[in-house]
Motif scaffolding. Sequence first.
Motif, PDB file in Angstrom:
ATOM      1  N   LYS A 189       3.591  -2.431  -4.348  1.00 47.15           N
ATOM      2  CA  LYS A 189       3.098  -1.063  -4.180  1.00 47.15           C
ATOM      3  C   LYS A 189       1.610  -0.972  -4.474  1.00 47.15           C
ATOM      4  CE  LYS A 189       7.373   1.493  -5.093  1.00 47.15           C
ATOM      5  NZ  LYS A 189       8.027   2.545  -5.912  1.00 47.15           N
ATOM      6  N   ARG A 203       2.612   9.378  -6.331  1.00 45.19           N
ATOM      7  CA  ARG A 203       3.812   8.536  -6.284  1.00 45.19           C
ATOM      8  C   ARG A 203       4.525   8.649  -4.949  1.00 45.19           C
ATOM      9  NH1 ARG A 203       8.822   8.498 -10.687  1.00 45.19           N
ATOM     10  NH2 ARG A 203      10.114   6.970  -9.576  1.00 45.19           N
ATOM     11  N   ASP A 207       5.119   5.582  -2.297  1.00 39.73           N
ATOM     12  CA  ASP A 207       6.452   5.177  -1.847  1.00 39.73           C
ATOM     13  C   ASP A 207       6.534   5.188  -0.319  1.00 39.73           C
ATOM     14  OD1 ASP A 207       7.254   4.825  -4.433  1.00 39.73           O
ATOM     15  OD2 ASP A 207       8.539   6.604  -4.521  1.00 39.73           O
ATOM     16  N   THR A 233       9.202  -5.694  -5.917  1.00 38.65           N
ATOM     17  CA  THR A 233       9.485  -4.353  -6.425  1.00 38.65           C
ATOM     18  C   THR A 233      10.688  -4.394  -7.350  1.00 38.65           C
ATOM     19  OG1 THR A 233      10.032  -2.068  -5.795  1.00 38.65           O
ATOM     20  CG2 THR A 233      10.961  -3.813  -4.433  1.00 38.65           C
ATOM     21  N   HIS A 234      10.704  -3.477  -8.337  1.00 39.56           N
ATOM     22  CA  HIS A 234      11.871  -3.277  -9.195  1.00 39.56           C
ATOM     23  C   HIS A 234      12.566  -1.969  -8.838  1.00 39.56           C
ATOM     24  CE1 HIS A 234       9.061  -5.804 -11.601  1.00 39.56           C
ATOM     25  NE2 HIS A 234      10.153  -6.492 -11.794  1.00 39.56           N
ATOM     26  N   ASP A 235      12.096  -1.315  -7.789  1.00 38.13           N
ATOM     27  CA  ASP A 235      12.604  -0.016  -7.361  1.00 38.13           C
ATOM     28  C   ASP A 235      13.851  -0.232  -6.497  1.00 38.13           C
ATOM     29  OD1 ASP A 235      13.082   2.429  -6.129  1.00 38.13           O
ATOM     30  OD2 ASP A 235      10.955   2.937  -5.980  1.00 38.13           O
ATOM     31  N   HIS A 236      15.010   0.149  -7.025  1.00 39.76           N
ATOM     32  CA  HIS A 236      16.251  -0.089  -6.281  1.00 39.76           C
ATOM     33  C   HIS A 236      16.289   0.674  -4.968  1.00 39.76           C
ATOM     34  CE1 HIS A 236      17.110   3.527  -8.700  1.00 39.76           C
ATOM     35  NE2 HIS A 236      17.925   3.860  -7.736  1.00 39.76           N
ATOM     36  N   ASN A 237      15.588   1.799  -4.886  1.00 35.41           N
ATOM     37  CA  ASN A 237      15.538   2.537  -3.624  1.00 35.41           C
ATOM     38  C   ASN A 237      14.811   1.740  -2.549  1.00 35.41           C
ATOM     39  OD1 ASN A 237      16.894   4.939  -4.496  1.00 35.41           O
ATOM     40  ND2 ASN A 237      15.025   5.570  -5.563  1.00 35.41           N
TER      41      ASN A 237
END
Length: 316
Positions: A189, A203, A207, A233-237
Motif C-alpha cells: 500500500k 485510507r 485501499d 499486505t496483512h489486510d484480509h479484505n
Amino acid sequence: MLLWQKMMIGLARSESVTRRMQESRFMDRFARRFVGGRDGAEGLERAQSLREQKLSASLFYLGEYVADPREIEATRLALAGVARGLGRSGLDVHLSVDPTQLGAMISWEACRENVTALAREVAEHAGAGRDVLMLDMEDSSVTQPTLDLYHHLRGENLPAAVTVQAYLHRTPGDLARLVADGAMVRLVKGAFAESGKKAATGRRDRDEAYRKAVVTLLSPEARERGVYPVFGTHDHNMVAFAEHVAATNGWQRDQWEVEMLLGVRTAYQRELAERGVSMRLYLPFGRDWWPYSIRRVGENPKNLGFVFRSMIGGGE
C-alpha cells in the motif's frame, strides 16, 4: 500519524534505548517474534523451520540509509552468505534489499555495482524455487532510481523483482511498464508520509488504489506476459479481493503469492497456507533488531502485550 506511532518511532531512533534493549537477555523472545535471527545462520535456520509450516521466506539484512562503506560491504557479504546457504538448503534463494543499504546514500553507481554483484550471487546459487533479488521500495525520492535499477538488472538477465507502492499517483504508469516486462512485482500500500501531490493520503483512497493495482497485476494480459504478482499486505479484505480476481481471470495458486511480515498475524498466515495460498514471510535478520521490531509494535498496539510477556518470560 497517530501519537502511538510517533512514540514507537521515537523509541526506534533512540540510540540509548536501542543499546539497552539489544543488550538485554530478557528481550530475546521479543526479538525472535519479529526477527529471524541475529546472524545469517540463525536466519537460515528460521527459514527452514518456516518451510515445515508451508511458509516460504524472503531474507532481509537489518539496516537502512547506510552511508558507511564498511557497513555497506558488511550488508553485501551477509546477504551473499545467506544466498549460498539458501542454495545449499534447497530453499528459495529469495533476498530482499533496500537500495540505501547497498550504496545509494553514496552514489547510485556504487549501489548498482553492489546490487548487481548480489543478484549474480542469487543466480549462481539458484535452484528450482522462486529465486530472486527483490528490491524494496523506500520513500518517493528514490522511486525512479530504484525502478531504473530493477530494469538494469533485468537487462543483464539477472533474477530481479521490485516493490511498488499502490498509493503513489505514478504507480499505474509504472505498473503498465512492469506488466509489459513480465515482471515479478511486490505490491504494497505504501507507508511513507508523502504529500497529496504524490500519493493518496486517505485510507479509503489508499485501499482503492491497491484494489486497482491488484486488478492490473492479475489481468489476463499480465498472466500472458508471465507476471508474478506478490501481494504484500496483512489486510484480509485485500487478500480476499486478490483471491477473487485471480480465480475470475484464471490464475492458478502457484502463479501468485501473498507476503507478510514475520510475527504479524501469525494465525492468519497459517490459515492461508493451509488453504493453499502461496505464502511468503519477510524475514529480517541481524544484530540491529530493536528499531525494526519496535516499529512493528507501532503498527499494532496489541503487540505491546507481547513485549511485556517477553520481558517476564511468558508465552505468546
